[in-house]
Scaffold this active site. Structure first.
Site, PDB file in Angstrom:
ATOM      1  N   SER A   1      63.846  17.060  36.452  1.00 29.36           N
ATOM      2  CA  SER A   1      63.406  18.463  36.928  1.00 29.36           C
ATOM      3  C   SER A   1      63.038  18.431  38.491  1.00 29.36           C
ATOM      4  CB  SER A   1      62.572  19.145  36.151  1.00 29.36           C
ATOM      5  OG  SER A   1      62.351  20.757  36.460  1.00 29.36           O
TER       6      SER A   1
ATOM      7  N   ASP B   1      70.536  24.714  29.530  1.00 31.93           N
ATOM      8  CA  ASP B   1      69.269  24.785  30.244  1.00 31.93           C
ATOM      9  C   ASP B   1      69.172  26.279  30.759  1.00 31.93           C
ATOM     10  OD1 ASP B   1      67.375  24.182  32.256  1.00 31.93           O
ATOM     11  OD2 ASP B   1      67.953  21.991  32.474  1.00 31.93           O
TER      12      ASP B   1
ATOM     13  N   HIS C   1      66.623  22.215  28.865  1.00 34.47           N
ATOM     14  CA  HIS C   1      66.135  21.535  29.748  1.00 34.47           C
ATOM     15  C   HIS C   1      64.939  20.567  29.425  1.00 34.47           C
ATOM     16  CE1 HIS C   1      64.980  21.348  33.967  1.00 34.47           C
ATOM     17  NE2 HIS C   1      63.400  21.509  33.814  1.00 34.47           N
TER      18      HIS C   1
END
Length: 453
Positions: free
Chosen positions: A262, A367, A400
């Site tokens: 991320s 995601d 995610h």
């Protein structure tokens, strides 16, 4: 099943396939590729110069023979105990913990600035944390009490410049010269640039211990303590520290993978591209090259902060957070994707690419935090600009956090290790190592995991 797309991949014998040609067809992506027609020749010099200055500070004084860390008084460290003492003396544990909490407090009122949806998302995050806490109890206990985890080792002079080292039993033999040094993973967590902590790597670290691999989990300055250039500097200093000191822990400095997720993936990508360009231009005196990494693995990263703004707005979030993170609100100069569009990269990108390690880009199609097109566009842009050894791995249905949190709580397959180990051990040995590891057990009932999702 997983959908996999590979661009000139270097993972075992991965087959080459075309990168997705429709990655720029989303409204957000179309906007991001047309709005800057006149901006690509001059790429935000103020932000980029600051990023480059930070990288230069991190690496310039580093030399290949710096194989031990400096102690106060210019003494040299010769053992793990010496390095741990550096961290302990730098700040008392209570003071460090207070600073970690204090740095997060300004984020709470800032959420009010970013809109009601940010408050709602924060509440959902709190509920999510409550739901999964029973499944994380073993990891929380291990983080504080497992003797195999050496916590709070200082790697740099700034706030939050601490790391944790996860040591398999075999590392002790390597320290004594009775066994070969172990492979190493440097973990850089996410957290939306504002709330990440190195302890989030605990699950991965314990699993890597099972695989006889050392993990170095790195903290970096979160916003509002630091902006993107400061965060990039911290990651760079941490990598320098690992190269100089990991042998003291029984690790092999020539067999290191950088694994980021991320926001951490964004910072790592920006560091690698800027650093490789600086190396190609000969503007660095350091002999240590990030091209010596076995791979840079990027999970679910946002690589174009400008293009991410409409996505944030569509979720009811004000994009002012991204501008606050950047230098003078300059998102272009803090975006790896846009660096690849710059005239500077067009001139020297081919030479810079020679200083890059293999890059493995992983993303899930479900995601919602960072859309999958972020990785698709970045991987294709890398390929178009002459970067070799790029692998794009798109997994159908993954969210995610699923590879990092939900899948381990379910006792599912080791998605992260399946990506990491082939780079460190080779494909065949990686499969053997995975097969010999203890089987994961489910830590939460399925209804609870689904409710958390």
């Amino acid at each position: 099943g997983a959908m996999r797309q590979t661009a000139k991949g270097r993972l075992g014998r991965a087959q080459t396939a075309a990168l997705p040609k429709d990655a720029d067809t989303t409204p957000v992506a179309r906007l991001s590729t047309t709005r800057r027609a006149s901006d690509t020749d001059v790429l935000s010099e103020s932000a980029r110069c600051r990023v480059q200055d930070k990288i230069r500070v991190a690496f310039e004084s580093f030399h290949a023979d710096d194989n031990v860390a400096a102690l106060p008084g210019k003494q040299r460290a010769h053992s793990v105990e010496d390095l741990v003492a550096v961290g302990a003396e730098a700040l008392q544990a209570a003071e460090e913990a207070a600073q970690d909490v204090a740095q997060a407090i300004p984020f709470l009122p800032l959420t009010l600035i970013y809109g009601f949806s940010a408050v709602w998302l924060l509440l959902r995050l709190a509920i999510y944390a409550v739901l999964i806490t029973p499944g994380l109890t073993a990891y929380i206990w291990a983080y504080f009490f497992d003797a195999r985890i050496i916590r709070r080792v200082r790697y740099g002079p700034n706030r939050r410049n601490f790391l944790d080292v996860y040591l398999p039993p075999a590392a002790k033999l390597a320290q004594e010269g009775k066994a070969d040094p172990l492979p190493v993973v440097v973990g850089v967590m996410g957290g939306a640039w504002v709330m990440g902590h190195r302890s989030w790597n605990t699950q991965l670290g314990l699993r890597l211990i099972d695989a006889e691999v050392i993990l170095v989990a790195v903290d970096y300055r979160n916003f509002p303590i630091g902006q993107v250039p400061d965060m990039v500097e911290d990651v760079a200093v941490a990598l320098k520290w690992v190269h100089a000191n990991i042998a003291l822990f029984g690790g092999d400095p020539s067999n290191v993978v950088l694994h980021s997720q991320s926001a951490g993936a964004h910072l790592s990508a920006l560091l690698l591209l800027e650093r490789s360009l600086m190396e190609a231009q000969g503007t660095l005196s350091s002999t240590y090259s990030l091209g010596s990494l076995k791979a840079c693995i990027l999970f679910s990263g946002p690589y174009d902060l400008e293009a991410l703004q409409p996505h944030m707005e569509s979720r009811g979030l004000k994009a002012s957070l991204l501008r606050r993170l950047s230098v003078d609100g300059d998102l272009v100069g803090c975006s790896p994707f846009l660096l690849l569009e710059s005239a500077e990269w067009k001139r020297g990108g081919a030479e810079a690419a020679a200083f890059l390690p293999p890059i493995y880009i992983f993303h899930g199609t479900a995601d919602q935090a960072v859309p999958v097109w972020s990785s698709q566009r970045f991987a294709r842009k890398l390929e178009e600009t002459g970067v070799k050894g790029v692998t794009l791995d798109v997994r159908a249905g993954l969210t995610h956090t699923m590879p990092l949190i939900e899948a381990p709580l379910r006792g599912d397959c080791d998605m992260q290790l399946q990506v990491i180990l082939p780079f460190l051990l080779g494909k065949e040995k990686a499969q053997e190592r995975l097969a010999s590891m203890p089987v994961r057990r489910r830590r939460l009932p399925e209804p609870v995991v689904r409710a958390a999702e």
